[in-house]
Scaffold this motif. Structure first.
Motif, short mmCIF file in Angstrom:
data_model
loop_
_atom_site.label_atom_id
_atom_site.label_comp_id
_atom_site.label_asym_id
_atom_site.label_seq_id
_atom_site.Cartn_x
_atom_site.Cartn_y
_atom_site.Cartn_z
N ALA A 287 0.83 -1.20 0.00
CA ALA A 287 0.00 0.00 0.00
C ALA A 287 0.86 1.25 0.00
O ALA A 287 0.58 2.21 -0.74
CB ALA A 287 -0.93 0.00 1.22
N ALA A 288 1.90 1.28 0.83
CA ALA A 288 2.77 2.46 0.88
C ALA A 288 3.39 2.73 -0.48
O ALA A 288 3.46 3.88 -0.94
CB ALA A 288 3.86 2.26 1.94
N GLU A 289 3.85 1.68 -1.16
CA GLU A 289 4.49 1.86 -2.46
C GLU A 289 3.48 2.32 -3.51
O GLU A 289 3.76 3.25 -4.29
CB GLU A 289 5.14 0.55 -2.89
N ASP A 290 2.32 1.68 -3.55
CA ASP A 290 1.34 2.02 -4.59
C ASP A 290 0.72 3.39 -4.36
O ASP A 290 0.50 4.15 -5.30
CB ASP A 290 0.25 0.95 -4.64
N VAL A 291 0.42 3.71 -3.10
CA VAL A 291 -0.15 5.03 -2.79
C VAL A 291 0.85 6.13 -3.14
O VAL A 291 0.48 7.16 -3.73
CB VAL A 291 -0.57 5.10 -1.32
N THR A 292 2.11 5.91 -2.80
CA THR A 292 3.13 6.91 -3.13
C THR A 292 3.25 7.08 -4.65
O THR A 292 3.39 8.21 -5.15
CB THR A 292 4.49 6.49 -2.54
N ALA A 293 3.16 5.98 -5.40
CA ALA A 293 3.22 6.07 -6.85
C ALA A 293 2.03 6.86 -7.41
O ALA A 293 2.18 7.66 -8.34
CB ALA A 293 3.27 4.68 -7.46
N ALA A 294 0.83 6.63 -6.83
CA ALA A 294 -0.35 7.38 -7.28
C ALA A 294 -0.20 8.86 -7.00
O ALA A 294 -0.58 9.70 -7.82
CB ALA A 294 -1.60 6.83 -6.61
N VAL A 295 0.36 9.19 -5.83
CA VAL A 295 0.60 10.59 -5.50
C VAL A 295 1.59 11.21 -6.48
O VAL A 295 1.39 12.32 -6.98
CB VAL A 295 1.11 10.71 -4.05
#
Length: 340
Positions: A287-295
């Motif tokens: 989640a941390a990786e994917d959310v950061t990528a979306a941001v």
């Protein structure tokens, strides 16, 4: 440093602003000088005693925040002082949450805050975005990670798209290529859900909600992000396709659900219960990786233009901030902890 604490459960009046020495980071820890902190419903539920007895004699509330790393513990070599980060689950297993000027958390509980992201956005991620990510990645057919195109062709129904988790789920699902339908309770909340990116909204107080959803998704929806199962489970079962997933992350509107075995059997549905505190390290890391990528892609944001009105309170008004969240403030409540 300034910190907000409570030593007994109760209403927001149990919160006190005090002076405390900053904690030192131990092995594997990171200390962050916070600029913003988020306030979530889980914060007041912990404070009110709704999650059981207090785990520590003195607690600083707050799971989410954003700021700048100012110290690291032994063994941390991929984060450095001066790095901008967002923080999640600060108060999960420790007494020190994000309603303070400096917080110490395990390395895995911080993620890089992209250069294009404000501290307001960083402090608004955490509980809402990570919960939304988990809800969107538990399907049998849609995969365990989010990225552009990973949900292409799927239809997602988000219950309560004007809420914080619902909003994040809409934005993340759209980034991943899904079509999104959101149920809402008013025209005003429909505006917020559409600002998040929902292509369709259905007012569940106006007419036959199941028929309206089925008209938009004749083959049924692939995944439901559900906030109120006691009220909505019959609707969910009526609008899903075979092998769909109903991901339930809250109990708004009631604590019990009744399942008819035969009618539920025929759906081949997966019921996924989502509690952020026990999803496991791998799910949090993803989640941390994917959310950061979306941001970083500009696909996940806050503010009126994305359906998340922001409400700022100085740290010394944490009592008022908690009261606002407890009374159902629409949007995101933030604490201004220090200067940018």
């Amino acid at each position: 440093m300034r910190a907000v604490v409570y030593t007994q459960p109760g209403d927001p009046s149990v919160l006190d602003l005090v002076e405390r020495e900053p904690a030192e980071p131990g092995p594997g820890d990171v200390r962050v000088r916070l600029v913003r902190a988020g306030v979530n419903p889980t914060d007041w539920k912990f404070r009110a005693g709704g999650m059981g007895a207090l785990a520590f004699p003195e607690i600083v509330p707050g799971q989410d925040g954003a700021g700048v790393v100012d110290a690291v513990g032994a063994g941390v070599d991929d984060v450095s002082p001066g790095d901008r980060v967002w923080v999640m689950l600060a108060q999960h297993t420790r007494p020190g949450g994000t309603a303070q000027e400096q917080v110490v958390v395990p390395r895995q509980n911080v993620a890089a805050l992209p250069d294009n992201a404000s501290y307001d956005l960083g402090a608004s991620l955490g509980v809402p975005a990570v919960t939304a990510h988990r809800a969107l990645t538990t399907s049998e057919d849609l995969g365990a990670r989010l990225s552009p195109g990973s949900m292409a062709g799927a239809t997602v129904l988000v219950a309560g798209g004007a809420g914080a988790v619902g909003n994040a789920a809409i934005q993340l699902a759209r980034w991943a290529g899904a079509s999104v339908i959101s149920t809402v309770s008013s025209d005003e909340k429909a505006v917020l859900a559409r600002a998040a990116g929902a292509q369709h909204t259905v007012n569940y107080r106006d007419g036959d909600t199941a028929a309206a959803v089925r008209e938009l998704a004749p083959q049924g929806v692939d995944l439901v992000v559900e906030v109120a199962p006691a009220q909505n489970l019959a609707l969910d079962l009526a609008v899903i396709r075979p092998r769909a997933t109903i991901a339930i992350y809250a109990n708004n509107g009631g604590d019990e659900v009744t399942l008819g075995v035969r009618e539920t059997f025929s759906t081949n549905a997966r019921f996924q219960w989502v509690l952020l505190y026990t999803v496991g390290a791998d799910a949090l890391r993803a989640a941390a990786e994917d959310v950061t990528a979306a941001v970083a892609d500009g696909a996940l944001a806050v503010g009126d233009e994305r359906g998340v009105p922001l409400h700022h309170y100085p740290l010394e008004q944490t009592t008022e901030a908690h009261a606002a969240v407890e009374s159902g403030a629409v949007g995101k409540v933030l604490l201004d902890v220090s200067e940018d």
